[in-house]
Design an enzyme around this catalytic site. Sequence first.
Site, PDB file in Angstrom:
ATOM      1  CD  GLU A  90      53.328 -18.385  -4.904  1.00  0.00           C
ATOM      2  OE1 GLU A  90      53.484 -18.482  -6.143  1.00  0.00           O
ATOM      3  OE2 GLU A  90      52.803 -19.254  -4.211  1.00  0.00           O
ATOM      4  CB  CYS A 117      52.478 -22.499  -7.250  1.00  0.00           C
ATOM      5  SG  CYS A 117      53.466 -22.445  -5.754  1.00  0.00           S
ATOM      6  N   GLY A 134      44.582 -13.091  -8.632  1.00  0.00           N
ATOM      7  CA  GLY A 134      45.482 -11.958  -8.464  1.00  0.00           C
ATOM      8  C   GLY A 134      45.059 -10.734  -9.250  1.00  0.00           C
ATOM      9  N   GLY A 169      47.386 -17.980  -4.879  1.00  0.00           N
ATOM     10  CA  GLY A 169      46.317 -18.593  -5.654  1.00  0.00           C
ATOM     11  C   GLY A 169      46.543 -18.413  -7.141  1.00  0.00           C
ATOM     12  CB  SER A 170      44.224 -18.786  -9.950  1.00  0.00           C
ATOM     13  OG  SER A 170      43.193 -17.850  -9.655  1.00  0.00           O
TER      14      SER A 170
END
Length: 507
Positions: free
Chosen positions: A261, A295, A244, A239-240
Site C-alpha cells: 500500500e 496517502c 515498495g 509506505g512510499s
Amino acid sequence: MPAKPLDAVTAETMKNCGVTTSLNVEGGMAVVSPVSGETVATLKVHTAAEAEAAIAKSSAAFRTWRMVPAPRRGELVRLFAEELRKSKEDLGRMVSIEAGKSPSEGLGEVQEMIDICDFSVGLSRQLYGLTIATERPGHRMMETWHPLGVVGIITAFNFPCAPWCWNAALALVCGDPVLWKPSEKTPLTALACQAVLDRALARFGKEAPEGLSQVLIGGPAVGEAMVDSETVALISATGSTRMGRIVGPKVAARFGKCILELGGNNAGIVCPSADMDMALRAIAFGAMGTAGQRCTTMRRLFVHESVYDQIVPALKKAYASVSVGNPLETPALVGPLIDKSAYEGMVAALDEAKALGGTVDGGERQKIGPDTAYYVKPAIVEMPKHEGPVLRETFAPILYVMTYSDFDAALEMHNAVGGGLSSAIFTTDLREMEVFLSAKGSDCGIANVNIGTSGAEIGGAFGGEKETGGGRESGSDAWRAYMRRATNTINYSTELPLAQGVTFDIG
C-alpha cells in the site's frame, strides 16, 4: 492537555496504556514529536539477530495458533476491541504526540482499529470456501482456506496504528501470528497498541501462544530481516513507492506474498453540475487533513472552466481562514509536518511550480513553537499545465488546481500519473458519474462520487493500482491474502473417471 513537559505527558500516556518498556535508554533511538520538534523518548533498537529470534518465536506460535478454531481466535480480537475502547483517549493522544494529528483525527484512527476488530470478529465465523460443480460423477469438488503463516507488517508514520490493525485483526482471526515494524518516527504508538493487546491476551488465556504478536523497533536492518526471511509468509508494507520497489522484488524472489500500500497522487474532478458547497467542504478536508500527509490526500484538482471562478476563490478563502496550530493545545484543524525534510520537500515543490508558471496561495511557514517544529499554511497552486511537481506526490498540504473544458481530457490527465490510490468526482450528472466509475474512468483502487478522496471506511478493501502497489487491506475479501487456498476433490464413487475425458487404462 496538562501544562507539563511533552516528554512527561508522553510517559504518562504510555503508562496509562500499560507500557512497561523503558522510554529513556541511553544511546537509544530518539523519538521526536513533530508538535514541538523535541525528543520525547529514546528507545532500545532491536538488532537483526533479535529480529531473527522474534521471527522464530512467531513461527513456533503459528504451529499452535493455526489449530485454534477460527471463532475462538475471533474471541481474542473481540477482547482486544474492548481494551481499545478503554484506552481510546490515551492511544489517540499518542497519535497526536507522534504524528501531529488533531485530537479528532487521532481518536478517529483508534476508532478505525475498533471498527476493524468488530469486522474481524464477525469474519471469524465466515471464512467461507466454495462447493464447485464437477464434471466427474460420484465426486465432490470444493475449496478450503487455511492459515498462511507469519505475517510481517511494516507501517508508515502518518497512520501509526490503524493500518497495523487492519492487518493484525484479520491475520489473527485467519490463524496467523504478526510481527510489526513501525516507522522509526512513530514507535511509541506501536508499543502502546501492543501493551493494550497484551491485556486482551492475558484475559484470553493459555490458548494464545507466546510470540503471537510482537513489535520490532528499529530501522532498515530490522525491516530487511523480515523481508528476507523465508519464514515470514506475507509482508504487508505501507509506505512510499520507493520503499515498495525495494520490498516487492525481494519478497517475490523468495516466492513470498506481498500486500503493498504505497503512494498516491490523488485527484478530484469538479464538474459543471456539482453541488459547489459540498465539493468545497470535501476538497478542503481531502487536501488539508493531517497537514496533507495522508496517502489519500487530494493533491490535484481539475475544475471545469464554467465553474472555475466559482469554486477556486471559495477554496482560497477557506485556505486563508483554516487554523494551523499545536494539536495538543489548540483546536486547530491543521497540525505540523512530520519533520524538516517534509518541509523542505514542500518548499522545493512550490518553487518548481512557480518556475513553471504556477500561482501559489499559502505555503508559508508558521511560527508556532520552537524552530524545530514545522508548521505551514496549506497551499493552493493554480497551474497552467499538468506537469512538473503535479505529476509527483509531495507529502505536504499542496493542492494543484487546473482547468478543463472536455471531460474525456480531464479523465486522461486524472489517470496520467504513477499513483492509483484514490479519486473523486463532484457531479450530479448521471452520465459523468457512471463514466468516472466505468472501465474508461478512474484507474484508482478507490473511486468516489460527491465525497473527497480521504476517509475510507473499513468495510471496503483499501488499496490502489499502478505505483500504489496493487495490495488490498481491511474489509471486503481482503482476508484471503492472509490465508492459503486448497482446492479439494473427493471421490465417493467406486469408479475413477478422469477429467476432460482422458483415459489411462493400465489393464
